[in-house]
Write an enzyme that holds these catalytic residues in place. Structure first.
Site, short mmCIF file in Angstrom:
data_model
loop_
_atom_site.label_atom_id
_atom_site.label_comp_id
_atom_site.label_asym_id
_atom_site.label_seq_id
_atom_site.Cartn_x
_atom_site.Cartn_y
_atom_site.Cartn_z
CG ASP A 225 45.42 41.89 37.58
OD1 ASP A 225 44.77 41.15 38.36
OD2 ASP A 225 45.58 41.62 36.38
CG HIS A 362 37.43 39.06 35.36
ND1 HIS A 362 37.58 37.94 34.56
CD2 HIS A 362 38.67 39.31 35.89
CE1 HIS A 362 38.85 37.54 34.59
NE2 HIS A 362 39.52 38.35 35.39
C1 HEM Z 1 43.25 40.67 29.72
C2 HEM Z 1 42.65 39.77 30.46
C3 HEM Z 1 42.39 39.94 31.92
C4 HEM Z 1 42.25 41.07 32.66
C5 HEM Z 1 42.31 42.51 32.19
C6 HEM Z 1 42.04 40.65 34.03
C7 HEM Z 1 41.89 41.53 35.10
C8 HEM Z 1 41.68 41.13 36.40
C9 HEM Z 1 41.55 42.03 37.51
C10 HEM Z 1 41.65 43.55 37.44
C11 HEM Z 1 41.31 41.29 38.62
C12 HEM Z 1 41.05 41.83 40.03
C13 HEM Z 1 42.29 41.89 40.86
C14 HEM Z 1 42.53 40.67 41.68
O1 HEM Z 1 41.60 40.15 42.30
O2 HEM Z 1 43.68 40.23 41.71
C15 HEM Z 1 41.33 39.91 38.21
C16 HEM Z 1 41.15 38.84 39.06
C17 HEM Z 1 41.14 37.53 38.64
N1 HEM Z 1 41.28 37.06 37.36
FE1 HEM Z 1 41.59 38.17 35.71
N2 HEM Z 1 42.03 39.29 34.08
C18 HEM Z 1 42.25 38.81 32.82
C19 HEM Z 1 42.34 37.50 32.43
C20 HEM Z 1 42.04 36.43 33.25
C21 HEM Z 1 41.97 35.06 32.81
C22 HEM Z 1 42.22 34.56 31.38
C23 HEM Z 1 41.65 34.31 33.90
C24 HEM Z 1 41.43 32.82 33.98
C25 HEM Z 1 40.86 32.10 33.03
C26 HEM Z 1 41.55 35.21 35.03
C27 HEM Z 1 41.28 34.83 36.32
C28 HEM Z 1 41.21 35.69 37.38
C29 HEM Z 1 41.05 35.25 38.76
C30 HEM Z 1 40.97 33.81 39.25
C31 HEM Z 1 41.00 36.40 39.54
C32 HEM Z 1 40.85 36.48 41.05
C33 HEM Z 1 39.39 36.48 41.44
C34 HEM Z 1 39.22 36.47 42.95
O3 HEM Z 1 39.89 35.66 43.57
O4 HEM Z 1 38.41 37.23 43.46
N3 HEM Z 1 41.77 36.48 34.58
N4 HEM Z 1 41.54 39.85 36.85
#
Ligand code: HEM
Length: 500
Positions: A225, A362
């Site tokens: 992450d 996601h």
């Molecule tokens: C337990 C809940 C969550 C998990 C396990 C999770 C996990 C991850 C992972 C593994 C990544 C990819 C790593 C990265 O690009 O930094 C990511 C990216 C991201 N997540 Fe989550 N996330 C969660 C909750 C959320 C929530 C609630 C939001 C917003 C409503 C969110 C928004 C984002 C965004 C904006 C990215 C970057 C996407 C990109 O720029 O490509 N995440 N998340």
């Protein structure tokens, strides 16, 4: 070599990094030799103090005035969220200015190990907290003003899953304490509590920690992450493929923030906190039961592939858009390449082709990159940390999360933005939970989306052999346990507006 106070002062002057003159500063406290932050290869490095000083000067950003947690992303090693209510506003206000402000860590202080404090201390207030302190100015963010409980149904939350303290709306603020050891955090907390001498009381707290060993930087499902946060113009130099946003997308009152604010609010940011439980054994079982059937891949690889397509990245962090069928850990660990994609490819129909990355993945739901033209303002800085223990053997064997509350695990999710309705709440409500984003009937985000009403939900595009086949999720693997919206003020606002 032992640094003397004088040599530190000289180092500051040479770097052109000097605290705002009229603010108390803890620049002269004993400093450290090892970082309080983690720095996995896949996550972008922070700018050096020198780089940040020169780029911030070019856009007039004052990094010594901005609380340190806002711009550093998911680099915390151990972090305590201490939610409090204000019992004695008069005493609290005078202690805040006199005793707490000198402990508050600025952005500048975090950028070099030698200037990092023993424990990062940041503070943020809910609307209820502002009211308790007699601050009546309207901050211009209606979701913040109303509080997160009032936003729960729009976010798709089932409030019976909320921990009672978030549903009880008695939270006035949160102290964020981060360091490399829990002992440091506990010592700082004791120091704060004795200074505050009963003017605040604990409502609730969550201890977060980076996962152990090779899992450091990975969230509990196992995925790296903190790879993709936008670069803030004036703070960091963008990496290839990284979104660049004006400072006012994250910092109130800065260039790019289109809302009228009280002048003291400049350089603050809204902090959306969410306690997101993760059902890890159930997630793993789902991947096994629904393993894909790509030829030339083993069953294990097809299991991993389904997870990678749900997330949009492999567990290593490598984006499926660049490496669709096999993981590539070398690519994952290379910040020059691991964000350098936007879902377009030569001879590729962006509107229909999910062979590399599903539309529902996601990371594609929450940052659609070229899908919606590449330049948009719906960005957040994610600064959360995992909480709770590793999966136990008994949970892994039964494929069911324990009901023992001490074994709950998940993500202590933190998003910073200048406008919650354009940031976290927008991403959750209009992208992740919307079955028609970005394409009709594609389904909700398989990681954080929720169906309303609750129930099984279908997600499209996950099978690369047949993107029209929906896969049914019989349950959600991420459960919202609630949260609150806070405002993280600048150091000068803490001194001039929040203190007596
Ligand atoms: C337990 C809940 C969550 C998990 C396990 C999770 C996990 C991850 C992972 C593994 C990544 C990819 C790593 C990265 O690009 O930094 C990511 C990216 C991201 N997540 Fe989550 N996330 C969660 C909750 C959320 C929530 C609630 C939001 C917003 C409503 C969110 C928004 C984002 C965004 C904006 C990215 C970057 C996407 C990109 O720029 O490509 N995440 N998340």
């Amino acid at each position: 070599m032992k640094l003397t106070h004088f040599s530190l002062l000289v180092a500051f002057v040479l770097q052109g990094v000097y605290a705002v003159p009229n603010l108390p500063s803890n620049d002269l406290k004993p400093r450290r030799t090892s970082s309080i932050l983690i720095n996995p290869a896949a996550q972008p490095a922070l700018p050096s103090a020198q780089q940040a000083a020169s780029s911030s000067a070019s856009v007039g950003l004052n990094l010594t005035n901005i609380q340190g947690d806002i711009l550093i992303g998911m680099k915390k090693n151990k972090e305590l969220f201490f939610f409090f209510s204000i019992v004695d506003p008069t005493s609290f206000k005078s202690q805040l200015g006199a005793d707490i402000l000198p402990l508050i860590t600025s952005t500048t202080e975090l950028l070099a190990v030698s200037t990092q404090p023993n424990t990062l201390v940041n503070i943020a207030f809910s609307q209820r907290g502002l009211t308790a302190l007699g601050i009546t100015d309207n901050l211009g963010d209606s979701l913040f003003t109303a509080g997160q409980l009032n936003d729960a149904s729009s976010l798709g939350d089932t409030t019976s899953n909320w921990v009672s303290e978030f549903a009880g709306t008695s939270i006035d603020g949160v102290l964020l304490l981060a360091s490399d050891t829990v002992d440091n955090i506990n010592n700082t907390l004791s120091q704060l509590q004795s200074t505050l001498n009963g003017s605040i009381s604990e409502v609730y707290s969550i201890q977060g920690q980076a996962r152990p060993g090779n899992e450091q930087g990975h969230e509990h499902f196992g995925f790296m992450d903190g790879i993709s946060n936008p670069a803030i113009d004036g703070f960091s130099t963008p990496l290839p493929g990284q979104a660049v946003v004006a400072p006012g997308i994250i910092l109130v009152g800065e260039q790019g923030d289109g809302t009228t604010r009280p002048s003291w609010a400049i350089d603050g940011s809204f902090l959306a906190f969410r306690q997101l439980e993760q059902r890890v054994p159930e997630f793993n079982k789902f991947l096994i039961d629904n393993a894909l059937s790509e030829p030339n891949l083993t069953v294990d690889q097809n299991t991993e592939l389904l997870g990678a397509r749900m997330m949009g990245r492999w567990k290593s962090g490598a984006p499926v858009d660049l490496t669709p069928l096999v993981d590539d850990p070398v690519l994952a660990a290379d910040p020059q390449r691991n964000n350098n994609f936007n879902y377009t490819h030569p001879d590729f129909n962006l509107a229909t082709d999910q062979s590399h990355c599903p539309f529902s993945a996601h990371i594609r739901k929450t940052n659609p990159r070229a899908d919606i033209g590449g330049s948009f303002s719906e960005h957040i800085i994610r600064a959360g940390i995992p909480y709770g223990p590793e999966v136990t053997d008994a949970e892994a064997a039964s494929n069911v999360s324990s009901t023992d509350p001490t074994l709950e695990r998940g993500l202590a999710f933190v998003a910073y933005q200048a406008n919650i309705g354009n940031g976290f709440a927008f991403l959750q409500q209009f992208w992740a939970n919307n079955i028609n984003f970005h394409t009709s009937s594609v389904g909700q985000d398989p990681i954080i989306g929720v169906a309303t009403p609750d129930g099984p939900r279908s997600v499209g595009g996950l099978d690369p052999l047949d993107s029209t086949r929906d896969i049914t999720l019989n349950q959600d693997f991420v459960i919202s346990r609630g949260g609150e919206y806070f405002f993280s003020p600048s150091l000068s606002a803490i001194q001039n507006t929040f203190s007596a």
